[in-house]
Design a protein around this motif. Structure first.
Motif, PDB file in Angstrom:
ATOM      1  N   TRP A  33       0.833  -1.200   0.000  1.00  0.00           N
ATOM      2  CA  TRP A  33       0.000   0.000   0.000  1.00  0.00           C
ATOM      3  C   TRP A  33       0.871   1.254   0.000  1.00  0.00           C
ATOM      4  N   ALA A  34       1.926   1.245   0.824  1.00  0.00           N
ATOM      5  CA  ALA A  34       2.789   2.421   0.934  1.00  0.00           C
ATOM      6  C   ALA A  34       3.530   2.691  -0.373  1.00  0.00           C
ATOM      7  N   GLU A  35       3.905   1.648  -1.094  1.00  0.00           N
ATOM      8  CA  GLU A  35       4.579   1.846  -2.381  1.00  0.00           C
ATOM      9  C   GLU A  35       3.685   2.628  -3.342  1.00  0.00           C
ATOM     10  N   ASN A  36       2.375   2.395  -3.270  1.00  0.00           N
ATOM     11  CA  ASN A  36       1.444   3.140  -4.122  1.00  0.00           C
ATOM     12  C   ASN A  36       1.361   4.611  -3.722  1.00  0.00           C
ATOM     13  N   SER A  39       4.525   8.107  -4.901  1.00  0.00           N
ATOM     14  CA  SER A  39       4.452   9.237  -5.835  1.00  0.00           C
ATOM     15  C   SER A  39       3.678  10.405  -5.230  1.00  0.00           C
ATOM     16  N   VAL A  40       2.779  10.118  -4.285  1.00  0.00           N
ATOM     17  CA  VAL A  40       2.064  11.190  -3.580  1.00  0.00           C
ATOM     18  C   VAL A  40       3.028  11.902  -2.636  1.00  0.00           C
ATOM     19  N   LEU A  41       3.926  11.144  -2.025  1.00  0.00           N
ATOM     20  CA  LEU A  41       4.868  11.708  -1.072  1.00  0.00           C
ATOM     21  C   LEU A  41       6.033  12.419  -1.743  1.00  0.00           C
ATOM     22  N   ASP A  42       6.248  12.176  -3.035  1.00  0.00           N
ATOM     23  CA  ASP A  42       7.296  12.873  -3.795  1.00  0.00           C
ATOM     24  C   ASP A  42       6.903  14.324  -4.031  1.00  0.00           C
ATOM     25  N   LEU A  49      -3.779   5.875  -9.956  1.00  0.00           N
ATOM     26  CA  LEU A  49      -4.702   4.794  -9.616  1.00  0.00           C
ATOM     27  C   LEU A  49      -4.440   3.580 -10.498  1.00  0.00           C
ATOM     28  N   PRO A  50      -4.890   2.381 -10.065  1.00  0.00           N
ATOM     29  CA  PRO A  50      -4.692   1.180 -10.887  1.00  0.00           C
ATOM     30  C   PRO A  50      -5.264   1.317 -12.302  1.00  0.00           C
ATOM     31  N   SER A  51      -6.279   2.162 -12.463  1.00  0.00           N
ATOM     32  CA  SER A  51      -6.873   2.369 -13.789  1.00  0.00           C
ATOM     33  C   SER A  51      -5.994   3.223 -14.696  1.00  0.00           C
ATOM     34  N   GLY A  52      -4.931   3.809 -14.130  1.00  0.00           N
ATOM     35  CA  GLY A  52      -4.062   4.693 -14.900  1.00  0.00           C
ATOM     36  C   GLY A  52      -4.413   6.166 -14.688  1.00  0.00           C
ATOM     37  N   GLU A  53      -5.561   6.435 -14.091  1.00  0.00           N
ATOM     38  CA  GLU A  53      -5.957   7.818 -13.807  1.00  0.00           C
ATOM     39  C   GLU A  53      -4.981   8.423 -12.800  1.00  0.00           C
ATOM     40  N   THR A  77       9.709   4.572   1.168  1.00  0.00           N
ATOM     41  CA  THR A  77       8.642   5.309   1.845  1.00  0.00           C
ATOM     42  C   THR A  77       9.208   6.152   2.982  1.00  0.00           C
ATOM     43  N   VAL A  78      10.074   5.558   3.785  1.00  0.00           N
ATOM     44  CA  VAL A  78      10.656   6.278   4.920  1.00  0.00           C
ATOM     45  C   VAL A  78      11.438   7.504   4.448  1.00  0.00           C
ATOM     46  N   SER A  79      12.155   7.383   3.333  1.00  0.00           N
ATOM     47  CA  SER A  79      12.963   8.501   2.846  1.00  0.00           C
ATOM     48  C   SER A  79      12.110   9.665   2.341  1.00  0.00           C
ATOM     49  N   ARG A  80      10.843   9.429   2.057  1.00  0.00           N
ATOM     50  CA  ARG A  80       9.957  10.483   1.556  1.00  0.00           C
ATOM     51  C   ARG A  80       9.183  11.186   2.675  1.00  0.00           C
TER      52      ARG A  80
END
Length: 123
Positions: A33-36, A39-42, A49-53, A77-80
């Protein structure tokens, strides 16, 4: 739930763009979950989203991950994330709340004087 909240804020149908939003994730860190969320934390703050949206996180949204342990968190995740650890003997919950309410009294999202009374209730 996160995607639904984010869509509501982005739609700005009730003036959400003019308010600060805090989204708090409370619980253990699941690596998949955290890997997903990486990009939000960057700096690009983009949720794919999984749909590509892709949903861009507005500047008035803050995300907090409240966890008991980072055992399952990946280094990516920790580094972000900024890490804050409070000993309950040093900083109590009441102290944190009083400080936060004090900040809200003095400044709002627009940087103007806030309309919050000394007891912390909006006027």
């Amino acid at each position: 739930i996160f995607t639904s909240l984010l869509r509501t804020i982005i739609a700005n149908q009730r003036g959400e763009a003019d308010r600060r939003h805090w989204i708090v994730f409370d619980g253990d860190v699941d690596p998949e979950w955290a890997e997903n969320l990486n990009s939000v934390l960057d700096d690009n703050k983009l949720l794919t989203l999984p749909s590509g949206e892709r949903l861009s996180i507005p500047d008035n949204v803050r995300i907090i991950l409240e966890v008991d342990s980072l055992e399952q968190a990946t280094p990516a995740t920790v580094s972000r994330c900024g890490m804050v650890w409070f000993s309950t003997e040093t900083v109590t919950n009441d102290m944190c709340l009083r400080h936060f309410v004090g900040d809200l009294r003095s400044e709002n999202l627009a940087g103007q004087n806030s309309l919050v009374s000394s007891d912390g209730i909006p006027s």
